[in-house]
Structures are given as C-alpha cells and as structure tokens.
Write a protein that holds these residues in place. Structure first.
Motif, PDB file in Angstrom:
ATOM      1  N   ASP A  18     109.521 103.513  -2.642  1.00 12.52           N
ATOM      2  CA  ASP A  18     110.841 103.193  -3.199  1.00 12.52           C
ATOM      3  C   ASP A  18     111.751 104.195  -2.829  1.00 12.52           C
ATOM      4  N   PHE A  19     111.585 105.557  -2.910  1.00  9.11           N
ATOM      5  CA  PHE A  19     112.335 106.513  -2.624  1.00  9.11           C
ATOM      6  C   PHE A  19     112.637 106.514  -1.043  1.00  9.11           C
ATOM      7  N   LEU A  20     111.850 106.064  -0.435  1.00  6.73           N
ATOM      8  CA  LEU A  20     112.065 106.259   1.114  1.00  6.73           C
ATOM      9  C   LEU A  20     113.057 105.061   1.750  1.00  6.73           C
ATOM     10  N   PHE A  21     113.071 103.999   1.143  1.00  4.19           N
ATOM     11  CA  PHE A  21     113.754 102.902   1.518  1.00  4.19           C
ATOM     12  C   PHE A  21     114.822 102.314   0.944  1.00  4.19           C
TER      13      PHE A  21
ATOM     14  N   PHE B   5     133.407  81.664   7.368  1.00  2.00           N
ATOM     15  CA  PHE B   5     132.925  82.269   8.458  1.00  2.00           C
ATOM     16  C   PHE B   5     131.674  81.510   8.904  1.00  2.00           C
ATOM     17  N   GLU B   6     131.274  81.512  10.214  1.00  3.62           N
ATOM     18  CA  GLU B   6     130.160  80.903  10.614  1.00  3.62           C
ATOM     19  C   GLU B   6     128.849  81.740  10.619  1.00  3.62           C
ATOM     20  N   ILE B   7     128.284  81.654   9.555  1.00  2.00           N
ATOM     21  CA  ILE B   7     126.929  82.477   9.412  1.00  2.00           C
ATOM     22  C   ILE B   7     125.823  82.220  10.396  1.00  2.00           C
ATOM     23  N   VAL B   8     125.604  83.205  11.235  1.00  2.00           N
ATOM     24  CA  VAL B   8     124.620  82.988  11.998  1.00  2.00           C
ATOM     25  C   VAL B   8     123.189  83.105  11.783  1.00  2.00           C
ATOM     26  N   GLU B   9     123.217  84.318  10.785  1.00  2.00           N
ATOM     27  CA  GLU B   9     121.658  84.542  10.145  1.00  2.00           C
ATOM     28  C   GLU B   9     122.070  85.461   9.216  1.00  2.00           C
ATOM     29  N   SER B  10     121.052  85.374   8.198  1.00  2.00           N
ATOM     30  CA  SER B  10     121.124  86.415   7.042  1.00  2.00           C
ATOM     31  C   SER B  10     119.711  86.596   6.486  1.00  2.00           C
ATOM     32  N   ASP B  11     119.606  87.897   6.098  1.00  2.00           N
ATOM     33  CA  ASP B  11     118.257  88.222   5.492  1.00  2.00           C
ATOM     34  C   ASP B  11     118.215  89.499   4.831  1.00  2.00           C
ATOM     35  N   PHE B  12     117.253  89.878   4.663  1.00  2.00           N
ATOM     36  CA  PHE B  12     116.930  91.156   3.805  1.00  2.00           C
ATOM     37  C   PHE B  12     116.283  92.299   4.494  1.00  2.00           C
ATOM     38  N   GLU B  13     116.520  93.677   4.497  1.00  2.00           N
ATOM     39  CA  GLU B  13     116.098  94.567   5.212  1.00  2.00           C
ATOM     40  C   GLU B  13     115.575  95.849   4.464  1.00  2.00           C
ATOM     41  N   ARG B  14     114.796  96.657   4.798  1.00  2.00           N
ATOM     42  CA  ARG B  14     114.663  97.896   4.152  1.00  2.00           C
ATOM     43  C   ARG B  14     114.810  99.001   5.086  1.00  2.00           C
ATOM     44  N   ILE B  15     115.924  99.866   4.948  1.00  2.00           N
ATOM     45  CA  ILE B  15     116.325 100.940   5.660  1.00  2.00           C
ATOM     46  C   ILE B  15     115.938 102.083   5.224  1.00  2.00           C
ATOM     47  N   PRO B  16     115.290 102.890   6.156  1.00  2.00           N
ATOM     48  CA  PRO B  16     114.691 104.159   5.497  1.00  2.00           C
ATOM     49  C   PRO B  16     115.761 105.428   5.460  1.00  2.00           C
ATOM     50  N   ASN B  17     115.648 105.929   4.384  1.00  2.00           N
ATOM     51  CA  ASN B  17     116.411 106.953   4.182  1.00  2.00           C
ATOM     52  C   ASN B  17     116.390 108.306   5.053  1.00  2.00           C
TER      53      ASN B  17
ATOM     54  N   ASP C  33      99.823  85.830   6.636  1.00  2.00           N
ATOM     55  CA  ASP C  33     100.443  86.099   5.287  1.00  2.00           C
ATOM     56  C   ASP C  33     101.463  87.007   5.286  1.00  2.00           C
ATOM     57  N   VAL C  34     101.557  87.836   6.477  1.00  2.00           N
ATOM     58  CA  VAL C  34     102.581  89.015   6.574  1.00  2.00           C
ATOM     59  C   VAL C  34     103.867  88.301   7.129  1.00  2.00           C
ATOM     60  N   GLN C  35     104.859  88.598   6.281  1.00  2.00           N
ATOM     61  CA  GLN C  35     106.211  88.005   6.602  1.00  2.00           C
ATOM     62  C   GLN C  35     107.004  89.323   7.282  1.00  2.00           C
ATOM     63  N   ARG C  36     107.024  90.641   6.838  1.00  2.00           N
ATOM     64  CA  ARG C  36     107.997  91.496   7.550  1.00  2.00           C
ATOM     65  C   ARG C  36     107.153  92.648   7.425  1.00  2.00           C
ATOM     66  N   VAL C  37     107.466  93.770   8.286  1.00  2.00           N
ATOM     67  CA  VAL C  37     106.741  94.934   8.249  1.00  2.00           C
ATOM     68  C   VAL C  37     107.942  96.051   8.542  1.00  2.00           C
ATOM     69  N   PHE C  38     107.977  96.879   7.465  1.00  2.00           N
ATOM     70  CA  PHE C  38     109.006  98.056   7.822  1.00  2.00           C
ATOM     71  C   PHE C  38     108.393  99.475   7.929  1.00  2.00           C
ATOM     72  N   HIS C  39     109.047 100.328   8.679  1.00  2.00           N
ATOM     73  CA  HIS C  39     108.504 101.768   8.548  1.00  2.00           C
ATOM     74  C   HIS C  39     109.689 102.703   8.835  1.00  2.00           C
ATOM     75  N   ASN C  40     109.246 103.947   8.780  1.00  2.00           N
ATOM     76  CA  ASN C  40     110.387 104.895   8.729  1.00  2.00           C
ATOM     77  C   ASN C  40     110.169 105.846  10.061  1.00  2.00           C
ATOM     78  N   MET C  41     109.377 105.193  11.279  1.00  2.00           N
ATOM     79  CA  MET C  41     109.268 105.916  12.402  1.00  2.00           C
ATOM     80  C   MET C  41     110.705 105.902  13.271  1.00  2.00           C
ATOM     81  N   ALA C  42     111.057 107.137  13.702  1.00  2.00           N
ATOM     82  CA  ALA C  42     112.114 107.126  14.726  1.00  2.00           C
ATOM     83  C   ALA C  42     112.100 106.273  15.592  1.00  2.00           C
TER      84      ALA C  42
END
Length: 238
Positions: free
Chosen positions: A128-131, A192-204, A229-238
């Motif tokens: 939790d503290f990383l994203f 506004f014309e919304i093209v796409e919306s979603d949720f993201e996890r941004i690394p600190n 079963d996997v929807q999204r994968v996030f990481h903190n690799m540059a």
C-alpha cells in the motif's frame, strides 16, 4: 507532464494489446457493474463509463449485450475482486488485480507464477505504501478548452493532474480514487466526450534495472497477465 503520465507511458501493460483479453476484462467489469448498480446505463454511472470503454476498444455490440445479459442471469457465478501483492525478481513490487469466481484457484495460480519465476507472493496490504490508487479519464480535445484553466476548475472535483496528450488529441485527467464519481459527473454535465476511464495504481518510487533484469521481471508479468482471472498488473519498475 508529470509523474503519472511518464509512468503510464513507460509501464508495460501488454494486456491492452490483445483484443480478446481486453474484451474479457471489460466484460467482467460490466458484469460487476450491473450486479452492483443495475442494467440501465442512465442510472448506473459505472456501467455508463464501461460502455464508453467498450466502444473505445471496438468491442462488438453483441458482446457487450451478452455481458449485460449474463450479469442478470440467475445462474451467473458471483465474481469477487481480489488483489494479490508480491515481489518479483530483483525486488520489483508487483500488484495483481483479479476478478474471479474461484479465489482459491486464482491465488494458487498467482502464487505458482511468482514461485516459478523468481518472485514471492506476499500478504494483502504490504505494498500500500508503494502505490497511489488513482482514477483516470481521457476525453476528446475539441480545441475549445484551455487545459490549465480546466485543471484549476477540476481541482475542486478531486483532480490532481490534467494534461494534453497531443499524440491522441485527448485531455488526460488523473484524480484521487474516491473522486471518480464527482469527476465523471462534471465531465458529463459539461458535455465532454469521455473516450475512456479507468483506475490505475501509480508507484511512489520506481526501481531501475539492467536490460537483463528487466527481461526477467517482464517474463513473470507476462505469465501473470496470461491468466484469465487477472484483470490488471502494476509494478514499480522504471
């Protein structure tokens, strides 16, 4: 343009490159939205947004309709949203979002991918503290809006970053996770014309690796993303 944009630009998220996987992901999101808020888009804001995403991904109309019908069927299995967290090779943090009708199966599969490819699955909340969890909207740029003025206005609705994506001629808006509803309402009410919306996890903070090390981490991420079963994968690799 900011940290979120640079991360999004660089982040490996190959699931979107595979149309069938994209349709599966959106289809599951639609099922969850219908079950929680009903099948009528006019009264279900989340469903309304997902239908916009489906159109942006060129998802066939009959596929969308099947997803809605499936959600209202009595024999439809209940999906659960599960988050799995762990470390890949070289200490890269990896966060996996899944939608599954069998959490026992999913966690066993995800754990096996980590174990076989040099990582280890951890406990929920350990990263939790990383994203930072953010919502994102991409809207069509009609050339009539001053992006800086729009950003100042949207701050009151929970936005924390607004910029112009010149390549796609879209205005990109990042906001707090909890601001999704207020931002969506503002954009819809102001036509506004919304093209796409979603949720993201941004690394600190991001981790720099060599090319060889990156390849090792990417191998694990690709294997995880292949799981149905996997929807999204996030990481903190540059």
């Amino acid at each position: 343009m900011g940290r979120a944009f640079e991360y999004r630009k660089a982040r490996m998220f190959k699931r979107w490159d595979h149309m069938a996987k994209t349709f599966t992901r959106i289809g599951k999101d639609i099922v969850l939205a219908v079950k929680s808020g009903g099948a009528e888009p006019s009264t279900n804001a989340r469903l309304r947004a997902l239908l916009q995403n489906a159109r942006a991904a060129n998802m066939p109309k009959d596929t969308i309709e099947r997803a809605i019908k499936r959600a209202t069927a009595k024999d439809q299995e209940d999906y659960k949203e599960m988050v799995y967290e762990g470390y890949g090779p070289h200490g890269v943090a990896i966060l996996v979002e899944s939608t599954t009708d069998n959490p026992t199966r999913t966690v066993a599969n995800v754990r096996s991918y980590f174990n076989k490819l040099g990582g280890s699955l951890g406990t929920m909340g350990m990263l939790d503290f990383l994203f930072d969890r953010k919502c994102i909207f991409k809207v069509a740029n009609d050339g009539k809006r001053d992006v800086e003025e729009l950003e100042l206005e949207l701050i009151d609705f929970g936005a924390d970053e607004v910029f112009l994506d010149e390549e796609n001629n879209q205005i990109v808006i990042y906001g707090e996770f909890t601001a999704y509803g207020s931002l969506q309402s503002y954009l819809e009410e102001n036509k506004f014309e919304i093209v796409e919306s979603d949720f993201e996890r941004i690394p600190n903070d991001t981790k720099k690796l060599s090319e060889e090390e990156i390849a090792e981490v990417e191998k694990l991420i690709e294997r995880i993303e292949e799981d149905d079963d996997v929807q999204r994968v996030f990481h903190n690799m540059a």
